[in-house]
Structures are given as C-alpha cells and as structure tokens.
Design a protein around this motif. Sequence first.
Motif, short mmCIF file in Angstrom:
data_model
loop_
_atom_site.label_atom_id
_atom_site.label_comp_id
_atom_site.label_asym_id
_atom_site.label_seq_id
_atom_site.Cartn_x
_atom_site.Cartn_y
_atom_site.Cartn_z
N LEU A 62 29.97 -126.14 -66.16
CA LEU A 62 30.18 -125.20 -65.54
C LEU A 62 28.92 -124.91 -64.70
N MET A 63 27.53 -125.02 -64.98
CA MET A 63 26.42 -124.56 -64.35
C MET A 63 26.65 -125.74 -63.06
N VAL A 64 27.05 -126.91 -63.56
CA VAL A 64 27.08 -128.14 -62.08
C VAL A 64 27.94 -127.73 -61.31
N ASP A 65 29.20 -127.23 -61.80
CA ASP A 65 30.29 -126.55 -60.98
C ASP A 65 29.83 -125.34 -60.03
N ASN A 66 29.22 -124.61 -60.61
CA ASN A 66 28.59 -123.56 -60.00
C ASN A 66 27.73 -123.91 -58.89
N ILE A 67 26.81 -124.77 -59.14
CA ILE A 67 25.78 -125.12 -58.15
C ILE A 67 26.44 -125.91 -56.83
#
Length: 182
Positions: free
Chosen positions: A17-22
């Motif tokens: 999710l953090m990668v997707d968010n970035i």
Amino acid sequence: MLQDTEPIIIELDIKKLMVDNIVITIGLAILFIAIQYICLKDFQFSFFQMIIGIILFILLYILFVILHEAFHLIGFMIFGGVPFKSLKYGVNLELGVAYATTEMPLPNHAMKKALLLPFWTTGVLPTIAGFYINSTALLLVGACLIAGAVGDFAMYKELHKYPKNAIVKDDPNLPKLYVYIK
C-alpha cells in the motif's frame, strides 16, 4: 453473537500500500500541476513563494491527515450509529500510519461508507478547491490525500464481496477487519 461464528479476516499488506500510495501521489501531483498549468496559465516562480508554498503544504497536509481520520470517526457515528465513547484515534509509529477505529462492530454497508467518507472530504474537495482558487499547495495536498485513501479503497474492495448486512469488526491495532456473515 460475534463469538458464535468464525470471522473472515481481511488484512492489508502495508508495504504494498505504501508503494501504491507513492506511485499514485506522484502521478496525481504531475497530473494536477499539468492541468493547473494548461488551464490556468498563472505560474509565477520566486524563491520566497516556493518557501511559503512548502510551509503551507506541510501545514495543510498535517491538518488534512488529522481530518481524514476524524472523518472516519464521523462516518462510524453517522453511518454505523456507534457512540462517541467507542471511538479511538491516534498514530501507530511502528507502522507509520494514523488510525481511527471503533470498538463497536458495524454493518458492512456502514463500514464501507465510513471508509470512503475521508476520500471525498479530504481528497476530492480540497483538490476541487485547489483548482478553483488556483492553489498549488492545496492541489498537492489533495493528490496526497486521494492517494492516501488507497488503504481505504483496498478495504472497501474486500468488503464489497460480502453481504451488506455482514458484521464488520475493526482491529484496534492493525490494518485488519473481521467479517462475520449472519
């Protein structure tokens, strides 16, 4: 009632999710700035304006992250009818996320609405306002908060598989939901 059945567990992968968010944040920021430049053609650059813009962005971002979580709590109360005393709010430093939760279980349809309320109020509305008043800082905050709802959308997508009257219990410590089918 909840103890009588085995729950279905929905757990999110925080790293993904953090990668997707970035990725989504960068994409939306580029898109919004391009639209602003093409449509409004009012770009003026100065070092002083850049510093003021960065400070404004930081302050607005902090405010809107707080509001994002507050709108989850408001959604729990409005859509799920939970009492104020059942709400919890804070920051999980270990996971690096702010959170809002309730000790009370909610019907699936109420949880889905509470999950998406902050997307509209702290993501979409600030973006519209940013275009309207031609504020780059507000557009970037909108991009960050729209992308910040990626976890909420992931939970919504998983909950969409279950009946609207299923009971959903939020985990107080982890990005995890327990679904109980009646």
